[in-house]
Design a protein around this motif. Structure first.
Motif, PDB file in Angstrom:
ATOM      1  N   LEU A 207       0.845  -1.196   0.000  1.00  0.00           N
ATOM      2  CA  LEU A 207       0.000   0.000   0.000  1.00  0.00           C
ATOM      3  C   LEU A 207       0.879   1.245   0.000  1.00  0.00           C
ATOM      4  CD1 LEU A 207      -2.140  -2.149   0.984  1.00  0.00           C
ATOM      5  CD2 LEU A 207      -3.219  -0.246   2.170  1.00  0.00           C
ATOM      6  N   SER A 208       0.400   2.303  -0.648  1.00  0.00           N
ATOM      7  CA  SER A 208       1.161   3.554  -0.656  1.00  0.00           C
ATOM      8  C   SER A 208       0.840   4.335   0.618  1.00  0.00           C
ATOM      9  CB  SER A 208       0.778   4.384  -1.884  1.00  0.00           C
ATOM     10  OG  SER A 208      -0.568   4.807  -1.739  1.00  0.00           O
ATOM     11  N   GLU A 209       1.669   5.345   0.905  1.00  0.00           N
ATOM     12  CA  GLU A 209       1.424   6.209   2.076  1.00  0.00           C
ATOM     13  C   GLU A 209       0.008   6.779   2.001  1.00  0.00           C
ATOM     14  OE1 GLU A 209       3.274   6.992   4.682  1.00  0.00           O
ATOM     15  OE2 GLU A 209       5.207   6.133   4.131  1.00  0.00           O
TER      16      GLU A 209
ATOM     17  N   GLU B  81      -2.630   5.624   0.412  1.00  0.00           N
ATOM     18  CA  GLU B  81      -3.672   4.601   0.643  1.00  0.00           C
ATOM     19  C   GLU B  81      -3.784   4.277   2.134  1.00  0.00           C
ATOM     20  OE1 GLU B  81      -3.716   1.966  -3.445  1.00  0.00           O
ATOM     21  OE2 GLU B  81      -2.023   1.723  -2.075  1.00  0.00           O
ATOM     22  N   ILE B  82      -2.650   4.250   2.813  1.00  0.00           N
ATOM     23  CA  ILE B  82      -2.680   3.955   4.252  1.00  0.00           C
ATOM     24  C   ILE B  82      -3.367   5.099   4.995  1.00  0.00           C
ATOM     25  CG2 ILE B  82      -1.269   3.563   6.315  1.00  0.00           C
ATOM     26  CD1 ILE B  82       0.797   2.256   4.398  1.00  0.00           C
ATOM     27  N   ASN B  83      -3.002   6.322   4.623  1.00  0.00           N
ATOM     28  CA  ASN B  83      -3.615   7.465   5.302  1.00  0.00           C
ATOM     29  C   ASN B  83      -5.118   7.537   5.054  1.00  0.00           C
ATOM     30  OD1 ASN B  83      -1.206   8.207   6.412  1.00  0.00           O
ATOM     31  ND2 ASN B  83      -0.656   9.597   4.745  1.00  0.00           N
ATOM     32  N   ASN B  84      -5.544   7.060   3.878  1.00  0.00           N
ATOM     33  CA  ASN B  84      -6.980   7.073   3.569  1.00  0.00           C
ATOM     34  C   ASN B  84      -7.717   5.866   4.134  1.00  0.00           C
ATOM     35  OD1 ASN B  84      -6.759   9.453   2.200  1.00  0.00           O
ATOM     36  ND2 ASN B  84      -6.422   8.480   0.208  1.00  0.00           N
ATOM     37  N   SER B  85      -6.969   4.897   4.643  1.00  0.00           N
ATOM     38  CA  SER B  85      -7.624   3.701   5.214  1.00  0.00           C
ATOM     39  C   SER B  85      -8.030   4.005   6.655  1.00  0.00           C
ATOM     40  CB  SER B  85      -6.666   2.507   5.178  1.00  0.00           C
ATOM     41  OG  SER B  85      -5.707   2.641   6.213  1.00  0.00           O
ATOM     42  N   LEU B  86      -8.707   3.067   7.278  1.00  0.00           N
ATOM     43  CA  LEU B  86      -9.140   3.313   8.664  1.00  0.00           C
ATOM     44  C   LEU B  86      -7.967   3.496   9.618  1.00  0.00           C
ATOM     45  CD1 LEU B  86     -10.665   0.103  10.266  1.00  0.00           C
ATOM     46  CD2 LEU B  86      -9.134   0.080   8.363  1.00  0.00           C
ATOM     47  N   ILE B  87      -6.796   2.968   9.249  1.00  0.00           N
ATOM     48  CA  ILE B  87      -5.615   3.131  10.096  1.00  0.00           C
ATOM     49  C   ILE B  87      -5.202   4.599  10.180  1.00  0.00           C
ATOM     50  CG2 ILE B  87      -3.171   2.446  10.365  1.00  0.00           C
ATOM     51  CD1 ILE B  87      -5.272   0.212  10.571  1.00  0.00           C
ATOM     52  N   GLY B  88      -5.449   5.328   9.086  1.00  0.00           N
ATOM     53  CA  GLY B  88      -5.049   6.729   9.056  1.00  0.00           C
ATOM     54  C   GLY B  88      -6.072   7.663   9.682  1.00  0.00           C
ATOM     55  N   ASP B  89      -7.179   7.105  10.179  1.00  0.00           N
ATOM     56  CA  ASP B  89      -8.253   7.943  10.720  1.00  0.00           C
ATOM     57  C   ASP B  89      -8.428   7.640  12.212  1.00  0.00           C
ATOM     58  OD1 ASP B  89     -10.596   9.173  11.426  1.00  0.00           O
ATOM     59  OD2 ASP B  89     -11.743   8.439   9.696  1.00  0.00           O
ATOM     60  N   SER B  90      -7.909   8.525  13.059  1.00  0.00           N
ATOM     61  CA  SER B  90      -7.894   8.227  14.502  1.00  0.00           C
ATOM     62  C   SER B  90      -9.301   8.099  15.080  1.00  0.00           C
ATOM     63  CB  SER B  90      -7.102   9.298  15.259  1.00  0.00           C
ATOM     64  OG  SER B  90      -7.705  10.545  15.046  1.00  0.00           O
ATOM     65  N   THR B  91     -10.315   8.666  14.384  1.00  0.00           N
ATOM     66  CA  THR B  91     -11.690   8.543  14.916  1.00  0.00           C
ATOM     67  C   THR B  91     -12.207   7.108  14.739  1.00  0.00           C
ATOM     68  OG1 THR B  91     -12.728   9.131  12.833  1.00  0.00           O
ATOM     69  CG2 THR B  91     -12.213  10.948  14.342  1.00  0.00           C
TER      70      THR B  91
ATOM     71  N   VAL C 224     -14.359  -4.248   9.507  1.00  0.00           N
ATOM     72  CA  VAL C 224     -13.050  -4.534   8.911  1.00  0.00           C
ATOM     73  C   VAL C 224     -13.179  -5.735   7.979  1.00  0.00           C
ATOM     74  CG1 VAL C 224     -10.681  -5.257   9.371  1.00  0.00           C
ATOM     75  CG2 VAL C 224     -11.825  -3.676  10.925  1.00  0.00           C
ATOM     76  N   GLY C 225     -12.793  -5.517   6.723  1.00  0.00           N
ATOM     77  CA  GLY C 225     -12.751  -6.623   5.761  1.00  0.00           C
ATOM     78  C   GLY C 225     -11.408  -6.574   5.059  1.00  0.00           C
ATOM     79  N   PRO C 226     -11.149  -7.503   4.187  1.00  0.00           N
ATOM     80  CA  PRO C 226      -9.878  -7.486   3.450  1.00  0.00           C
ATOM     81  C   PRO C 226      -9.728  -6.174   2.670  1.00  0.00           C
ATOM     82  CG  PRO C 226     -10.949  -9.601   3.222  1.00  0.00           C
ATOM     83  CD  PRO C 226     -11.942  -8.713   3.897  1.00  0.00           C
ATOM     84  N   LEU C 227      -8.537  -5.585   2.701  1.00  0.00           N
ATOM     85  CA  LEU C 227      -8.288  -4.324   1.994  1.00  0.00           C
ATOM     86  C   LEU C 227      -8.498  -4.518   0.495  1.00  0.00           C
ATOM     87  CD1 LEU C 227      -5.070  -3.279   3.907  1.00  0.00           C
ATOM     88  CD2 LEU C 227      -7.126  -1.849   3.707  1.00  0.00           C
ATOM     89  N   SER C 228      -9.158  -3.536  -0.119  1.00  0.00           N
ATOM     90  CA  SER C 228      -9.452  -3.674  -1.559  1.00  0.00           C
ATOM     91  C   SER C 228      -8.152  -3.773  -2.365  1.00  0.00           C
ATOM     92  CB  SER C 228     -10.301  -2.501  -2.038  1.00  0.00           C
ATOM     93  OG  SER C 228      -9.607  -1.300  -1.788  1.00  0.00           O
ATOM     94  N   GLN C 229      -7.073  -3.134  -1.857  1.00  0.00           N
ATOM     95  CA  GLN C 229      -5.802  -3.172  -2.596  1.00  0.00           C
ATOM     96  C   GLN C 229      -5.187  -4.577  -2.618  1.00  0.00           C
ATOM     97  OE1 GLN C 229      -6.545  -1.066  -0.146  1.00  0.00           O
ATOM     98  NE2 GLN C 229      -6.100   1.029  -0.765  1.00  0.00           N
ATOM     99  N   LEU C 230      -5.671  -5.443  -1.733  1.00  0.00           N
ATOM    100  CA  LEU C 230      -5.069  -6.785  -1.625  1.00  0.00           C
ATOM    101  C   LEU C 230      -5.942  -7.860  -2.254  1.00  0.00           C
ATOM    102  CD1 LEU C 230      -3.789  -6.565   2.062  1.00  0.00           C
ATOM    103  CD2 LEU C 230      -2.564  -6.040  -0.046  1.00  0.00           C
ATOM    104  N   THR C 231      -7.030  -7.424  -2.885  1.00  0.00           N
ATOM    105  CA  THR C 231      -7.913  -8.414  -3.514  1.00  0.00           C
ATOM    106  C   THR C 231      -8.195  -7.961  -4.944  1.00  0.00           C
ATOM    107  OG1 THR C 231      -9.864  -7.253  -2.703  1.00  0.00           O
ATOM    108  CG2 THR C 231      -9.059  -9.055  -1.339  1.00  0.00           C
ATOM    109  N   GLY C 232      -8.546  -8.882  -5.781  1.00  0.00           N
ATOM    110  CA  GLY C 232      -8.835  -8.544  -7.174  1.00  0.00           C
ATOM    111  C   GLY C 232      -8.423  -9.680  -8.074  1.00  0.00           C
ATOM    112  N   PRO C 233      -8.538  -9.466  -9.392  1.00  0.00           N
ATOM    113  CA  PRO C 233      -8.258 -10.562 -10.319  1.00  0.00           C
ATOM    114  C   PRO C 233      -6.860 -11.157 -10.142  1.00  0.00           C
ATOM    115  CG  PRO C 233      -9.061  -8.603 -11.476  1.00  0.00           C
ATOM    116  CD  PRO C 233      -8.890  -8.220 -10.038  1.00  0.00           C
TER     117      PRO C 233
END
Ligand SMILES: O=C(O)CCC(=O)C(=O)O
Ligand SMILES: [Fe+2]
Length: 189
Positions: free
Chosen positions: A10-12, A14-24, A137-146
């Motif tokens: 994941l890029s910086e 993408e991480i910041n936009n994920s739930l990990i990057g959101d302290s709320t 929490v589900g699998p990150l979209s960046q880690l799933t796909g064709p």
């Protein structure tokens, strides 16, 4: 967590936009554990085998050995308990169930237990890091796909997972599998 997600590609941003990057969307909890010395330590356990439910757990202890992780069966031998070495001034980081789900099974939740010492009291503080109550929490979209493969688990909240574990125990994660079947007889009333 940040470094772990980077290691998964994941890029910086993408991480910041994920739930990990959101302290709320994040919450924490701490367990304070005390394991008194026991004259017959082979007949007791301080903490029975389990996996932690959050993303990761950071464990600090008073330098008395006792934490063990279950090493899965491999070419060297069958599944076996391995004592985590005591390294002064360090933390132990355990992967929890929700990191297993988030990473779509790339990071494995670790089965661990605490044994007790014959001579010394053991103290530990376990800091749990996970999502707020209503955050699924589900699998990150960046880690799933064709290319990477289908999501293995359905999204779940921390509370829902904790409830599942109270009835299904070590089969809770399996019950979240999208094509998952729970083995007969594993549900306890
Ligand atoms: O005592 C330890 O080292 C581990 C504690 C633990 O696994 C827990 O509190 O969940
Ligand atoms: Fe634990």
């Amino acid at each position: 967590m940040h470094a772990m997600l980077l290691s998964l590609g994941l890029s910086e941003e993408e991480i910041n936009n994920s739930l990990i990057g959101d302290s709320t969307k994040i919450k924490n909890a701490i367990h304070l554990n005390s394991y008194p010395a026991c004259p017959d330590p082979n007949r007791v356990l301080g903490l029975v085998p389990h996996t932690d439910t959050g993303f990761v757990t950071i464990v600090y202890h008073n330098g008395v050995s006792g934490l063990q992780v279950l090493r899965r069966k491999d070419d060297i031998g069958p599944a076996r308990w391995v004592t985590v070495p005591v390294v002064p001034d360090t933390f132990v980081v355990n992967i929890g169930d929700l990191m297993h789900v988030l990473s779509n099974g790339r990071f494995h939740n670790v089965v661990h237990r605490s044994t007790v010492s014959k001579t010394n009291q053991r103290l530990s503080a376990a800091y749990f890091f996970g999502p707020q109550g209503d955050v699924k929490v589900g699998p990150l979209s960046q880690l799933t796909g064709p290319k990477q493969g289908l999501p293995l688990y359905r999204p779940v909240t921390w509370l829902e997972l904790q409830k599942l574990k109270s009835t299904l125990h070590d089969k809770a994660l399996e019950s979240l599998k999208i094509d998952g079947k729970i083995e007969e007889g594993c549900v306890r009333d």
